[in-house]
Design a protein around this motif. Sequence first.
Motif, short mmCIF file in Angstrom:
data_model
loop_
_atom_site.label_atom_id
_atom_site.label_comp_id
_atom_site.label_asym_id
_atom_site.label_seq_id
_atom_site.Cartn_x
_atom_site.Cartn_y
_atom_site.Cartn_z
N ARG A 229 0.84 -1.19 0.00
CA ARG A 229 0.00 0.00 0.00
C ARG A 229 0.89 1.26 0.00
O ARG A 229 0.60 2.23 -0.68
CB ARG A 229 -0.91 -0.03 1.24
CG ARG A 229 -1.82 1.18 1.38
CD ARG A 229 -2.82 1.22 0.24
NE ARG A 229 -3.75 2.32 0.42
CZ ARG A 229 -5.06 2.18 0.56
NH1 ARG A 229 -5.60 0.97 0.51
NH2 ARG A 229 -5.84 3.22 0.71
N GLU A 233 0.73 4.36 -2.62
CA GLU A 233 0.41 5.70 -2.10
C GLU A 233 1.49 6.70 -2.49
O GLU A 233 1.21 7.85 -2.81
CB GLU A 233 0.24 5.65 -0.58
CG GLU A 233 -1.12 5.09 -0.17
CD GLU A 233 -1.32 4.99 1.34
OE1 GLU A 233 -0.37 5.29 2.10
OE2 GLU A 233 -2.44 4.61 1.74
N GLN A 236 0.85 7.67 -6.02
CA GLN A 236 -0.27 8.61 -6.11
C GLN A 236 0.19 10.01 -5.70
O GLN A 236 -0.19 11.00 -6.32
CB GLN A 236 -1.43 8.12 -5.22
CG GLN A 236 -2.57 9.12 -5.02
CD GLN A 236 -3.29 9.48 -6.32
OE1 GLN A 236 -3.12 8.84 -7.34
NE2 GLN A 236 -4.08 10.55 -6.27
N PRO A 260 -5.96 -5.15 -4.19
CA PRO A 260 -6.67 -4.10 -3.43
C PRO A 260 -5.95 -2.74 -3.51
O PRO A 260 -6.59 -1.70 -3.61
CB PRO A 260 -6.67 -4.64 -2.00
CG PRO A 260 -6.52 -6.11 -2.14
CD PRO A 260 -5.68 -6.33 -3.38
N HIS A 261 -4.61 -2.78 -3.51
CA HIS A 261 -3.85 -1.53 -3.58
C HIS A 261 -4.00 -0.88 -4.96
O HIS A 261 -4.18 0.33 -5.08
CB HIS A 261 -2.36 -1.78 -3.31
CG HIS A 261 -2.11 -2.52 -2.04
ND1 HIS A 261 -2.84 -2.30 -0.88
CD2 HIS A 261 -1.22 -3.50 -1.74
CE1 HIS A 261 -2.40 -3.10 0.08
NE2 HIS A 261 -1.42 -3.84 -0.42
N SER A 263 -6.36 -1.35 -7.10
CA SER A 263 -7.75 -0.94 -7.25
C SER A 263 -7.94 0.44 -6.61
O SER A 263 -8.57 1.33 -7.18
CB SER A 263 -8.65 -1.99 -6.59
OG SER A 263 -9.98 -1.56 -6.63
N TRP A 264 -7.34 0.61 -5.43
CA TRP A 264 -7.40 1.92 -4.76
C TRP A 264 -6.75 2.99 -5.63
O TRP A 264 -7.30 4.06 -5.86
CB TRP A 264 -6.69 1.85 -3.40
CG TRP A 264 -6.55 3.18 -2.74
CD1 TRP A 264 -7.48 3.83 -1.98
CD2 TRP A 264 -5.43 4.08 -2.84
NE1 TRP A 264 -7.01 5.06 -1.58
CE2 TRP A 264 -5.75 5.24 -2.11
CE3 TRP A 264 -4.19 4.01 -3.48
CZ2 TRP A 264 -4.88 6.33 -1.98
CZ3 TRP A 264 -3.31 5.09 -3.36
CH2 TRP A 264 -3.67 6.23 -2.61
N GLN A 268 -8.37 6.57 -7.80
CA GLN A 268 -8.06 7.94 -7.42
C GLN A 268 -8.27 8.94 -8.56
O GLN A 268 -8.15 10.14 -8.37
CB GLN A 268 -6.60 8.06 -6.95
CG GLN A 268 -6.27 7.21 -5.74
CD GLN A 268 -7.22 7.47 -4.59
OE1 GLN A 268 -7.34 8.59 -4.11
NE2 GLN A 268 -7.93 6.44 -4.16
#
Length: 271
Positions: A229, A233, A236, A260-261, A263-264, A268
């Motif tokens: 994650r 991040e 991003q 999951p990461h 997908s996050w 964004q």
Amino acid sequence: MACKKWCSSRQTKWALVGSASVVLVFAFGMVLSFVLQQRTRPGCEQEAACRPDADMLDYLQSLGQISQRDGLLVTWYHAANSQKEMGAALSSNAMVLEADVTVEGLNTVNETGVPVMAHPPAVYSDNTLQQWLEAVLASSQKGIKLDFKSLKAVGPSLALLRRLTEDGRVRRPVWINADILRGPNVPISIEVNATQFLALVQENYPEATLSPGWTTLYVPLFPNRTYTRAMVEKMQGLVGALPQKVTFPVRAVMVRAAWPHFSWLLGQSQR
Ligand SMILES: *[C@@H]1O[C@H](CO)[C@@H](O)[C@H](O)[C@H]1NC(C)=O
Ligand SMILES: *[C@@H]1O[C@H](CO)[C@@H](O)[C@H](O)[C@H]1NC(C)=O
Ligand SMILES: *[C@@H]1O[C@H](CO)[C@@H](O)[C@H](O)[C@H]1NC(C)=O
């Protein structure tokens, strides 16, 4: 006398027939070549899809190469670097060419600053980026993805793209890739400096679609960690506010575990 007159008028007639048929053949040839050109080179017709900042899927769809906006339909040619590989890539059916750019003689006494097509550890090539772009733009409609392994190659390469684009020759999407963050299983720092890379693109070639990635190492079974994650991040944080389209290259074998990461991350932005 009579003969002369008769003969010359006969000559004129033949000359007329001759030139008329030349004109006809010429016109027929023009029509034929036009039709053939229409057939073999459908051309990029939807203006918005034929620009360096266009979406690759829109572009390929406008050429009729894919039937819907699905990235899995796109075919790639990887490492189309040397003259030979580039030739093979150009005569293949691949829709997008991926090639690696470095600086000639990078980090040796022979370093020239000229961008050439080679993958590390190679720093010499029989193909410069200029030759590569000239060939690819003149003889194909294939999409372009350039991978940068060294920051030094980025500035001069984008300057080249800038010139060709101002000459109206880059009528297709261009992706610019570099691994700018450290990813899974990589013990040392070999990534391209992220802030400098992104700044060079903003200054020299903001039309590009950015393809920022993570360095990765995958040795089956041995430390088989995946993206975290924190890694996504950080990405991003770097690209979230940029105006370009962004596409993330990921190592396929590690994606499922980190979904999951990702997908996050994809959630964004609408880009
Ligand atoms: C630099 O170029 C010279 C002349 O071509 C060659 O002999 C030499 O091996 C090169 N040096 C390196 C470090 O590649
Ligand atoms: C990248 O380059 C910038 C500007 O030169 C520098 O401040 C920064 O420390 C570098 N980042 C890394 C991770 O080396
Ligand atoms: C690492 O390998 C184990 C055993 O094969 C597997 O269960 C696990 O999902 C793997 N982890 C990742 C992140 O791929």
